[in-house]
Design a protein around this motif. Structure first.
Motif, short mmCIF file in Angstrom:
data_model
loop_
_atom_site.label_atom_id
_atom_site.label_comp_id
_atom_site.label_asym_id
_atom_site.label_seq_id
_atom_site.Cartn_x
_atom_site.Cartn_y
_atom_site.Cartn_z
N ALA A 197 0.82 -1.21 0.00
CA ALA A 197 0.00 0.00 0.00
C ALA A 197 0.86 1.26 0.00
O ALA A 197 1.93 1.30 0.61
CB ALA A 197 -0.92 0.01 1.22
N ALA A 198 0.38 2.29 -0.69
CA ALA A 198 1.01 3.60 -0.66
C ALA A 198 0.24 4.49 0.32
O ALA A 198 -0.98 4.37 0.45
CB ALA A 198 1.01 4.23 -2.05
N VAL A 199 0.95 5.38 1.01
CA VAL A 199 0.34 6.27 1.99
C VAL A 199 0.62 7.71 1.61
O VAL A 199 1.77 8.08 1.33
CB VAL A 199 0.88 5.99 3.41
CG1 VAL A 199 0.28 6.97 4.42
CG2 VAL A 199 0.58 4.55 3.83
N VAL A 200 -0.43 8.52 1.61
CA VAL A 200 -0.30 9.96 1.48
C VAL A 200 -0.55 10.56 2.86
O VAL A 200 -1.63 10.37 3.43
CB VAL A 200 -1.31 10.54 0.46
CG1 VAL A 200 -1.15 12.05 0.35
CG2 VAL A 200 -1.14 9.88 -0.90
N ALA A 201 0.46 11.21 3.42
CA ALA A 201 0.37 11.78 4.76
C ALA A 201 0.27 13.29 4.66
O ALA A 201 1.11 13.92 4.00
CB ALA A 201 1.60 11.38 5.58
N THR A 202 -0.74 13.88 5.29
CA THR A 202 -0.88 15.33 5.23
C THR A 202 -0.74 15.94 6.62
O THR A 202 -1.12 15.35 7.62
CB THR A 202 -2.23 15.76 4.63
OG1 THR A 202 -3.27 15.57 5.61
CG2 THR A 202 -2.56 14.97 3.37
N CYS A 203 -0.17 17.14 6.66
CA CYS A 203 -0.07 17.89 7.91
C CYS A 203 0.10 19.37 7.58
O CYS A 203 0.40 19.74 6.45
CB CYS A 203 1.09 17.38 8.78
SG CYS A 203 2.72 17.52 8.03
N ARG A 204 -0.10 20.21 8.60
CA ARG A 204 -0.04 21.65 8.37
C ARG A 204 1.36 22.13 8.04
O ARG A 204 1.53 23.04 7.24
CB ARG A 204 -0.56 22.40 9.61
CG ARG A 204 -2.06 22.40 9.75
CD ARG A 204 -2.51 23.20 10.94
NE ARG A 204 -1.99 22.64 12.20
CZ ARG A 204 -2.18 23.17 13.39
NH1 ARG A 204 -2.84 24.32 13.50
NH2 ARG A 204 -1.70 22.60 14.47
N ASN A 205 2.37 21.54 8.69
CA ASN A 205 3.73 22.04 8.54
C ASN A 205 4.71 20.89 8.33
O ASN A 205 5.36 20.45 9.29
CB ASN A 205 4.12 22.86 9.77
CG ASN A 205 5.54 23.41 9.69
OD1 ASN A 205 6.11 23.54 8.60
ND2 ASN A 205 6.13 23.71 10.83
N LEU A 208 5.55 6.45 0.69
CA LEU A 208 4.98 7.48 1.56
C LEU A 208 5.28 8.86 0.99
O LEU A 208 6.43 9.21 0.76
CB LEU A 208 5.55 7.38 2.97
CG LEU A 208 5.12 8.48 3.96
CD1 LEU A 208 3.60 8.45 4.18
CD2 LEU A 208 5.84 8.33 5.29
N THR A 209 4.22 9.62 0.76
CA THR A 209 4.34 11.00 0.28
C THR A 209 3.77 11.93 1.34
O THR A 209 2.69 11.68 1.87
CB THR A 209 3.55 11.19 -1.03
OG1 THR A 209 4.02 10.26 -2.01
CG2 THR A 209 3.73 12.61 -1.56
#
Length: 263
Positions: A30-38, A56-57
């Protein structure tokens, strides 16, 4: 079957970071797209991306900014064209870091800020990412044999037991309780709309227990040791639930142990 794609919103620390670790370890390829503010300040998340190469992006996304959400959805669409799982894990207790103990502690701005992050953010995420979830391959959860009951994607909103109206016997924590109760309503609404679609998207609220994170830290002294979970234990429990989800379980809230949480 193509490799599943998961997006974890609020991934710089706590539960969100642990969801990234768990999926990368246990859901190969599986590929994971990780989002965060900073992202620049998320050293551990960026280190994780370095360890796992292209799986992981990390994307910049402030859930309070609709243009950020739209931009991230456009990136996922252009890169993958689909999505199998989204976990909305970012949350705030209150701008002050502590829940209101009485009515005199309530402020309009405190409530608005908490609702914006905890309720409006996940709903706006659903608005932009639902079309990608409808194009997913159903790579998470369990698929029944009957084709009409199969799902293409899953939305998980991280809720809290204190957001349950039926379970509220203590009061207090106005902003946080209201934001999570409203999030549960959003989950229910989404489950109805996206459950009618073809293909279907499963939508649930999950309560992670009391977890050893920055959000709960001011209250740890009041929590029995055996009821204060590590992020690893909590996410392991939540992923066990996610792995069993199907369209029959959509539109509900579940505790970390799989029991149903009353609205």
């Amino acid at each position: 079957m193509a490799a599943p794609i998961a997006l974890i919103q609020g991934a710089s620390r706590g539960l969100g970071l642990e969801f990234c670790k768990h999926i990368l370890k246990n859901h190969t390829p599986a590929a994971v797209v990780a989002t965060c503010r900073n992202p620049d300040g998320a050293a551990e998340l960026r280190g994780l991306a370095g360890q796992h190469g292209g799986r992981l992006t990390v994307l910049q996304l402030d859930v309070n900014r609709e243009e950020d959400v739209r931009g991230a959805a456009d990136w996922v669409k252009g890169t993958f064209g689909r999505l199998d799982l989204i976990v909305n894990s970012s949350a705030m207790l209150h701008p002050s870091g502590k829940g209101e103990t009485s009515l005199r502690d309530v402020s309009a701005q405190g409530i608005i800020s908490t609702l914006t992050t905890n309720t409006v953010g996940p709903l706006v995420m659903a608005k932009y990412f639902a079309p990608l979830l409808q194009k997913g391959g159903g790579g998470f959860g369990q698929q029944p044999a009957e084709k009409p009951k199969q799902h293409s994607g899953i939305i998980v909103n991280i809720t809290a037991k204190v957001g349950s109206i039926g379970d509220n016997g203590l009061g207090g924590w106005y902003s946080y309780r209201m934001s999570k109760a409203a999030l549960n309503m959003a989950t229910r609404n989404l489950s109805i709309e996206l459950g009618r679609s073809r293909p279907k998207v499963v939508c649930v609220s999950l309560h992670p227990g009391t977890v050893n994170t920055d959000l709960s830290r001011p209250y740890h002294r009041n929590v029995p040791k055996e009821k204060l979970f590590s992020t690893e234990h909590s996410v392991s429990c939540l992923m066990s639930i996610i792995n069993t989800l199907n369209i029959d379980k959509t539109g509900k809230a579940y505790n970390w142990d799989g029991t149903e949480l009353p609205w």
